[in-house]
Design a protein around this motif. Structure first.
Motif, PDB file in Angstrom:
ATOM      1  N   PHE A 119       0.810  -1.216   0.000  1.00  0.00           N
ATOM      2  CA  PHE A 119       0.000   0.000   0.000  1.00  0.00           C
ATOM      3  C   PHE A 119       0.844   1.267   0.000  1.00  0.00           C
ATOM      4  O   PHE A 119       0.301   2.378  -0.057  1.00  0.00           O
ATOM      5  CB  PHE A 119      -0.933   0.006   1.214  1.00  0.00           C
ATOM      6  N   ALA A 120       2.157   1.133   0.085  1.00  0.00           N
ATOM      7  CA  ALA A 120       3.014   2.309   0.228  1.00  0.00           C
ATOM      8  C   ALA A 120       2.973   3.214  -0.994  1.00  0.00           C
ATOM      9  O   ALA A 120       3.082   4.439  -0.879  1.00  0.00           O
ATOM     10  CB  ALA A 120       4.454   1.870   0.507  1.00  0.00           C
ATOM     11  N   ARG A 121       2.824   2.637  -2.167  1.00  0.00           N
ATOM     12  CA  ARG A 121       2.755   3.425  -3.399  1.00  0.00           C
ATOM     13  C   ARG A 121       1.316   3.486  -3.873  1.00  0.00           C
ATOM     14  O   ARG A 121       0.668   2.460  -4.064  1.00  0.00           O
ATOM     15  CB  ARG A 121       3.628   2.797  -4.487  1.00  0.00           C
ATOM     16  N   VAL A 122       0.809   4.703  -4.062  1.00  0.00           N
ATOM     17  CA  VAL A 122      -0.564   4.873  -4.527  1.00  0.00           C
ATOM     18  C   VAL A 122      -0.572   4.879  -6.053  1.00  0.00           C
ATOM     19  O   VAL A 122       0.147   5.658  -6.688  1.00  0.00           O
ATOM     20  CB  VAL A 122      -1.175   6.185  -3.998  1.00  0.00           C
ATOM     21  N   ASP A 123      -1.350   4.017  -6.636  1.00  0.00           N
ATOM     22  CA  ASP A 123      -1.422   3.930  -8.095  1.00  0.00           C
ATOM     23  C   ASP A 123      -1.993   5.223  -8.684  1.00  0.00           C
ATOM     24  O   ASP A 123      -2.893   5.842  -8.106  1.00  0.00           O
ATOM     25  CB  ASP A 123      -2.323   2.768  -8.520  1.00  0.00           C
ATOM     26  N   GLN A 124      -1.466   5.605  -9.819  1.00  0.00           N
ATOM     27  CA  GLN A 124      -2.044   6.712 -10.566  1.00  0.00           C
ATOM     28  C   GLN A 124      -3.037   6.122 -11.558  1.00  0.00           C
ATOM     29  O   GLN A 124      -2.661   5.326 -12.424  1.00  0.00           O
ATOM     30  CB  GLN A 124      -0.957   7.504 -11.286  1.00  0.00           C
ATOM     31  N   VAL A 125      -4.291   6.495 -11.422  1.00  0.00           N
ATOM     32  CA  VAL A 125      -5.322   5.939 -12.290  1.00  0.00           C
ATOM     33  C   VAL A 125      -6.078   7.058 -12.994  1.00  0.00           C
ATOM     34  O   VAL A 125      -6.164   8.182 -12.496  1.00  0.00           O
ATOM     35  CB  VAL A 125      -6.326   5.076 -11.493  1.00  0.00           C
ATOM     36  N   GLU A 126      -6.582   6.722 -14.147  1.00  0.00           N
ATOM     37  CA  GLU A 126      -7.484   7.622 -14.860  1.00  0.00           C
ATOM     38  C   GLU A 126      -8.910   7.236 -14.463  1.00  0.00           C
ATOM     39  O   GLU A 126      -9.271   6.051 -14.483  1.00  0.00           O
ATOM     40  CB  GLU A 126      -7.302   7.475 -16.371  1.00  0.00           C
ATOM     41  N   LEU A 127      -9.712   8.215 -14.088  1.00  0.00           N
ATOM     42  CA  LEU A 127     -11.093   7.925 -13.721  1.00  0.00           C
ATOM     43  C   LEU A 127     -11.988   7.788 -14.944  1.00  0.00           C
ATOM     44  O   LEU A 127     -13.143   7.361 -14.827  1.00  0.00           O
ATOM     45  CB  LEU A 127     -11.641   9.013 -12.798  1.00  0.00           C
ATOM     46  N   ALA A 128     -11.455   8.146 -16.118  1.00  0.00           N
ATOM     47  CA  ALA A 128     -12.219   8.010 -17.354  1.00  0.00           C
ATOM     48  C   ALA A 128     -12.662   6.561 -17.540  1.00  0.00           C
ATOM     49  O   ALA A 128     -11.847   5.631 -17.440  1.00  0.00           O
ATOM     50  CB  ALA A 128     -11.383   8.462 -18.548  1.00  0.00           C
ATOM     51  N   GLY A 129     -13.945   6.381 -17.777  1.00  0.00           N
ATOM     52  CA  GLY A 129     -14.489   5.045 -17.953  1.00  0.00           C
ATOM     53  C   GLY A 129     -15.024   4.425 -16.676  1.00  0.00           C
ATOM     54  O   GLY A 129     -15.742   3.421 -16.723  1.00  0.00           O
ATOM     55  N   MET A 130     -14.679   5.007 -15.518  1.00  0.00           N
ATOM     56  CA  MET A 130     -15.203   4.481 -14.258  1.00  0.00           C
ATOM     57  C   MET A 130     -16.644   4.957 -14.046  1.00  0.00           C
ATOM     58  O   MET A 130     -17.034   6.041 -14.489  1.00  0.00           O
ATOM     59  CB  MET A 130     -14.340   4.921 -13.079  1.00  0.00           C
TER      60      MET A 130
END
Length: 472
Positions: A251-262
């Motif tokens: 959990f130490a690294r937070v993923d970078q995600v695109e919210l597009a499509g969510m």
């Protein structure tokens, strides 16, 4: 040494500066002790402060830095432990006069883990009596006040932690959450608080490790710092059959995600399940446009949580009676009335009542799993009200609708509790009076990584959490 580190630098910046020897752990501690001296009197967030013991720990941290030995992820960071978590030979009161002089013999597991990660414990954070209720006050230390407006509540039961973070007294703090105790104070103080999935953060010692309504978890001023602390608190431990095998470091690294499509479901009141203050409702509703600006699809939708009220209240009363029933019988005059009443409700419960609550909880959890087959996340208010007057035990009404008990106004948090889903409170806005309001984001069980990623994307888009109260 010279450094540009301040009390409002991120925890990650502070840890990196200590590791790079741009600031010593002792210098970082003194910076925070000065801040505590300057502002704690205004908010009463930290209690049982022990500067000498903290200085000794900071000096040990500096010696380790100079030795070239491996450093933990929290190395040298000043830290506050919730006053319901036991710290060896450190005054731990649980907010009760019955434990006013209690000094535990051992650290509990979450404390062991932050110590091993290099944190420098400075103080305990104030709590309500036995962490009951989402307003922080007790007869030992008094009331914790909101850093944004000292006439208002800081929330609870992790109110001391939230107020200390918002005030710049510590960069990280822990808490626990049964009915919203990590989420409500985060919302009230404009910080971040997460209720993890059951078992994500092991609770030991624990007389009932299968009791699933209360969890321990992290608080911070931003999502990435919260993830850093979660990476230390989480992870398997021997002798815990109710835990997860996922390593905490994941959990130490937070993923970078695109919210597009969510796909997001947004509901202010879960289809009329509870009353919500008009300003809170407006702020929460406005966040739908923020999510849409990030490419997400936002729909007005809510899961069916019709059994949540009875389920939570039954299991809470059962838990409180099991934990404090004998103590209440022996010291009836030493409990606040609302807590005593809650314990007595538990005395009248039958096995059939508890069995019904667990069947209902199973139905709620299964229904949420199906709900998240359609939606990536549910967003709703953290608290149904903004910070209320600190001289009230709980809000008297919401939009003129009476709140009969100290639990009524917390439904937006505790309805989520009994679904078993992880949830996070992220700063979302301010009322016309300047009081903070958080957004609650909920995802399917055991999916904290997605929750952190979504929360980080929302945080970056709004930047509301970068605002600071005027203190000192």
């Amino acid at each position: 040494m010279s450094s540009d580190i301040t009390c409002f630098s991120t925890a990650r910046e502070m840890a990196a500066a200590v590791a790079a020897r741009r600031i010593s752990a002792r210098e970082l501690l003194e910076l925070h002790l000065e801040r505590i001296d300057a502002v704690n009197g205004d908010v009463n967030a930290l209690v049982s402060i022990d500067p000498d013991r903290a200085r000794a720990a900071a000096d040990e941290a500096d010696a380790r830095t100079m030795s070239g030995a491996p450093l933990g992820p929290l190395h040298g960071l000043p830290y506050a432990v919730k006053d319901t978590h036991e710290v060896a030979d450190w005054r731990t009161t649980f907010g009760s006069v019955l434990f006013a002089d209690h000094r535990p013999a051992h650290d509990e597991l979450v404390v062991q883990r932050v110590r091993e990660a290099g944190a420098v414990i400075v103080a305990k954070s104030n709590v309500p009596e036995f962490a009951a209720g989402s307003h922080t006050f007790n007869r030992i230390f008094g009331t914790t006040l909101n850093p944004w407006d000292a006439s208002r509540s800081a929330g609870g039961s992790s109110g001391g932690s939230a107020a200390a973070l918002a005030s710049g007294m510590v960069p990280l703090a822990d808490g626990s959450d049964m009915g919203g105790s990590l989420r409500n104070p985060a919302s009230f103080c404009n910080v971040v608080g997460m209720r993890p999935s059951f078992g994500r953060v092991p609770q030991l010692p624990n007389p009932n490790i299968f009791e699933t309504t209360s969890v321990q978890g992290p608080m911070a001023r931003n999502v990435e710092d919260l993830a850093l602390l979660l990476s230390v608190l989480a992870g398997p431990v021997a002798g815990n059959p109710a835990g997860h095998e996922t390593p905490g470091e994941s959990f130490a690294r937070v993923d970078q995600v695109e919210l597009a499509g969510m796909r997001f479901a947004l509901s202010v009141d879960l289809d009329g399940a509870f009353e919500v203050d008009r300003q809170v409702a407006e702020i929460v509703t406005a966040q739908g446009a923020v999510l849409e600006s990030l490419g997400a699809s936002v729909e007005s939708a809510a899961p069916d949580l019709r059994e949540a009220e009875d389920t939570f209240r039954t299991l809470r009363a059962w838990h409180f009676q099991a934990s404090y029933g004998e103590l209440l019988a022996a010291h009836e005059g030493e409990f606040k009335a609302s807590l005593a009443d809650n314990i007595r409700v538990g005395e009248d419960l039958t096995g059939r009542d508890v069995a019904r609550a667990y069947r209902q909880r199973t139905a709620l959890a299964q229904r949420m799993v199906r709900f998240f087959e359609t939606y990536d996340a549910l967003v709703l208010p953290v608290s149904q009200v903004p910070p209320f007057p600190a001289d009230q035990e709980y809000p008297a009404d919401i939009n003129g609708q009476e709140q009969a008990t100290y639990l009524d106004w917390m439904r937006s948090a505790y309805f989520v509790t009994v679904t078993g889903c992880p949830a996070i409170s992220v700063p979302a806005g301010f009322t016309a009076e300047g009081w903070p309001v958080g957004l609650q984001i909920v995802v399917r069980p055991n999916d904290e990584r997605r929750l952190l990623a979504i929360a980080r994307a929302f945080e970056a888009a709004t930047r509301v959490g970068e605002n600071r109260p005027t203190l000192g």
